[in-house]
Design a protein around this motif. Structure first.
Motif, PDB file in Angstrom:
ATOM      1  N   ILE A   1      39.833  16.018 -17.276  1.00 38.39           N
ATOM      2  CA  ILE A   1      39.340  17.021 -16.322  1.00 38.39           C
ATOM      3  C   ILE A   1      40.118  18.318 -16.470  1.00 38.39           C
ATOM      4  O   ILE A   1      39.533  19.410 -16.459  1.00 38.39           O
ATOM      5  CB  ILE A   1      39.422  16.485 -14.884  1.00 38.39           C
ATOM      6  CG1 ILE A   1      38.386  15.370 -14.692  1.00 38.39           C
ATOM      7  CG2 ILE A   1      39.219  17.599 -13.864  1.00 38.39           C
ATOM      8  CD1 ILE A   1      38.550  14.594 -13.416  1.00 38.39           C
ATOM      9  N   ARG A   2      41.421  18.222 -16.631  1.00 35.32           N
ATOM     10  CA  ARG A   2      42.238  19.430 -16.798  1.00 35.32           C
ATOM     11  C   ARG A   2      41.848  20.186 -18.067  1.00 35.32           C
ATOM     12  O   ARG A   2      41.801  21.416 -18.073  1.00 35.32           O
ATOM     13  CB  ARG A   2      43.718  19.074 -16.815  1.00 35.32           C
ATOM     14  CG  ARG A   2      44.227  18.674 -15.455  1.00 35.32           C
ATOM     15  CD  ARG A   2      45.681  18.325 -15.484  1.00 35.32           C
ATOM     16  NE  ARG A   2      46.141  17.979 -14.144  1.00 35.32           N
ATOM     17  CZ  ARG A   2      47.153  17.193 -13.896  1.00 35.32           C
ATOM     18  NH1 ARG A   2      47.860  16.670 -14.892  1.00 35.32           N
ATOM     19  NH2 ARG A   2      47.502  16.911 -12.667  1.00 35.32           N
TER      20      ARG A   2
ATOM     21  N   ALA B   1      42.166  13.057 -24.724  1.00 39.31           N
ATOM     22  CA  ALA B   1      42.912  12.890 -23.486  1.00 39.31           C
ATOM     23  C   ALA B   1      43.115  11.400 -23.257  1.00 39.31           C
ATOM     24  O   ALA B   1      42.220  10.596 -23.505  1.00 39.31           O
ATOM     25  CB  ALA B   1      42.148  13.506 -22.321  1.00 39.31           C
TER      26      ALA B   1
ATOM     27  N   SER C   1      43.789  10.089 -20.300  1.00 40.27           N
ATOM     28  CA  SER C   1      43.427   9.707 -18.931  1.00 40.27           C
ATOM     29  C   SER C   1      42.297  10.616 -18.439  1.00 40.27           C
ATOM     30  O   SER C   1      42.138  11.736 -18.924  1.00 40.27           O
ATOM     31  CB  SER C   1      44.629   9.846 -17.993  1.00 40.27           C
ATOM     32  OG  SER C   1      44.908  11.208 -17.750  1.00 40.27           O
ATOM     33  N   PRO C   2      41.538  10.144 -17.470  1.00 37.38           N
ATOM     34  CA  PRO C   2      40.479  10.987 -16.911  1.00 37.38           C
ATOM     35  C   PRO C   2      41.026  12.286 -16.310  1.00 37.38           C
ATOM     36  O   PRO C   2      40.400  13.337 -16.456  1.00 37.38           O
ATOM     37  CB  PRO C   2      39.852  10.099 -15.830  1.00 37.38           C
ATOM     38  CG  PRO C   2      40.132   8.705 -16.284  1.00 37.38           C
ATOM     39  CD  PRO C   2      41.495   8.779 -16.940  1.00 37.38           C
ATOM     40  N   LEU C   3      42.169  12.217 -15.649  1.00 36.21           N
ATOM     41  CA  LEU C   3      42.744  13.423 -15.053  1.00 36.21           C
ATOM     42  C   LEU C   3      43.068  14.467 -16.123  1.00 36.21           C
ATOM     43  O   LEU C   3      42.771  15.654 -15.960  1.00 36.21           O
ATOM     44  CB  LEU C   3      43.999  13.081 -14.248  1.00 36.21           C
ATOM     45  CG  LEU C   3      44.674  14.250 -13.533  1.00 36.21           C
ATOM     46  CD1 LEU C   3      43.709  14.935 -12.583  1.00 36.21           C
ATOM     47  CD2 LEU C   3      45.899  13.766 -12.789  1.00 36.21           C
ATOM     48  N   THR C   4      43.651  14.019 -17.224  1.00 36.45           N
ATOM     49  CA  THR C   4      43.946  14.937 -18.325  1.00 36.45           C
ATOM     50  C   THR C   4      42.649  15.508 -18.887  1.00 36.45           C
ATOM     51  O   THR C   4      42.566  16.690 -19.208  1.00 36.45           O
ATOM     52  CB  THR C   4      44.748  14.229 -19.428  1.00 36.45           C
ATOM     53  OG1 THR C   4      45.944  13.699 -18.859  1.00 36.45           O
ATOM     54  CG2 THR C   4      45.096  15.173 -20.555  1.00 36.45           C
TER      55      THR C   4
ATOM     56  N   ASP D   1      42.439   5.373 -22.826  1.00 39.55           N
ATOM     57  CA  ASP D   1      43.855   5.114 -22.575  1.00 39.55           C
ATOM     58  C   ASP D   1      44.536   4.346 -23.704  1.00 39.55           C
ATOM     59  O   ASP D   1      45.733   4.067 -23.623  1.00 39.55           O
ATOM     60  CB  ASP D   1      44.050   4.387 -21.241  1.00 39.55           C
ATOM     61  CG  ASP D   1      43.390   3.015 -21.206  1.00 39.55           C
ATOM     62  OD1 ASP D   1      42.591   2.716 -22.112  1.00 39.55           O
ATOM     63  OD2 ASP D   1      43.664   2.257 -20.265  1.00 39.55           O
TER      64      ASP D   1
ATOM     65  N   ILE E   1      38.065  10.621 -24.230  1.00 40.97           N
ATOM     66  CA  ILE E   1      39.024  10.135 -23.239  1.00 40.97           C
ATOM     67  C   ILE E   1      39.126   8.619 -23.367  1.00 40.97           C
ATOM     68  O   ILE E   1      38.119   7.919 -23.289  1.00 40.97           O
ATOM     69  CB  ILE E   1      38.591  10.501 -21.808  1.00 40.97           C
ATOM     70  CG1 ILE E   1      38.404  12.011 -21.679  1.00 40.97           C
ATOM     71  CG2 ILE E   1      39.595   9.977 -20.788  1.00 40.97           C
ATOM     72  CD1 ILE E   1      37.785  12.450 -20.369  1.00 40.97           C
TER      73      ILE E   1
ATOM     74  N   GLU F   1      38.616  21.967 -17.429  1.00 39.87           N
ATOM     75  CA  GLU F   1      38.836  23.157 -16.603  1.00 39.87           C
ATOM     76  C   GLU F   1      39.430  24.289 -17.424  1.00 39.87           C
ATOM     77  O   GLU F   1      39.084  25.450 -17.237  1.00 39.87           O
ATOM     78  CB  GLU F   1      39.743  22.830 -15.424  1.00 39.87           C
ATOM     79  CG  GLU F   1      39.072  21.954 -14.384  1.00 39.87           C
ATOM     80  CD  GLU F   1      40.021  21.450 -13.315  1.00 39.87           C
ATOM     81  OE1 GLU F   1      41.259  21.515 -13.507  1.00 39.87           O
ATOM     82  OE2 GLU F   1      39.522  20.975 -12.281  1.00 39.87           O
TER      83      GLU F   1
END
Length: 64
Positions: free
Chosen positions: A54-55, A47, A49-52, A26, A24, A58
């Motif tokens: 995490i997705r 990824a 971004s951190p949100l990506t 940017d 991860i 998951e």
């Protein structure tokens, strides 16, 4: 099985036994450089971004 297909099956088996790593960052250049460095030994997921990240975790909970 001919040599071509045997080689393909062996390559697939080798890939499935490799550990996975999630990178991860940017900065696209950093992601590319790290992925290029690791791709011979690991299944690399990236990824931006951190949100990506995490997705992805998951979705692919079996990252090891």
């Amino acid at each position: 099985m001919n040599d071509f297909f045997r080689g393909q099956v062996d390559a697939m088996a080798q890939q499935s036994q490799r550990k996975s790593v999630l990178v991860i960052d940017d900065e696209p250049q950093v992601l590319g450089a790290i992925a290029d460095t690791l791709e011979d030994e690991f299944e690399v997921m990236i990824a931006a971004s951190p949100l990506t990240g995490i997705r992805l975790l998951e979705k692919y909970r079996d990252l090891s």
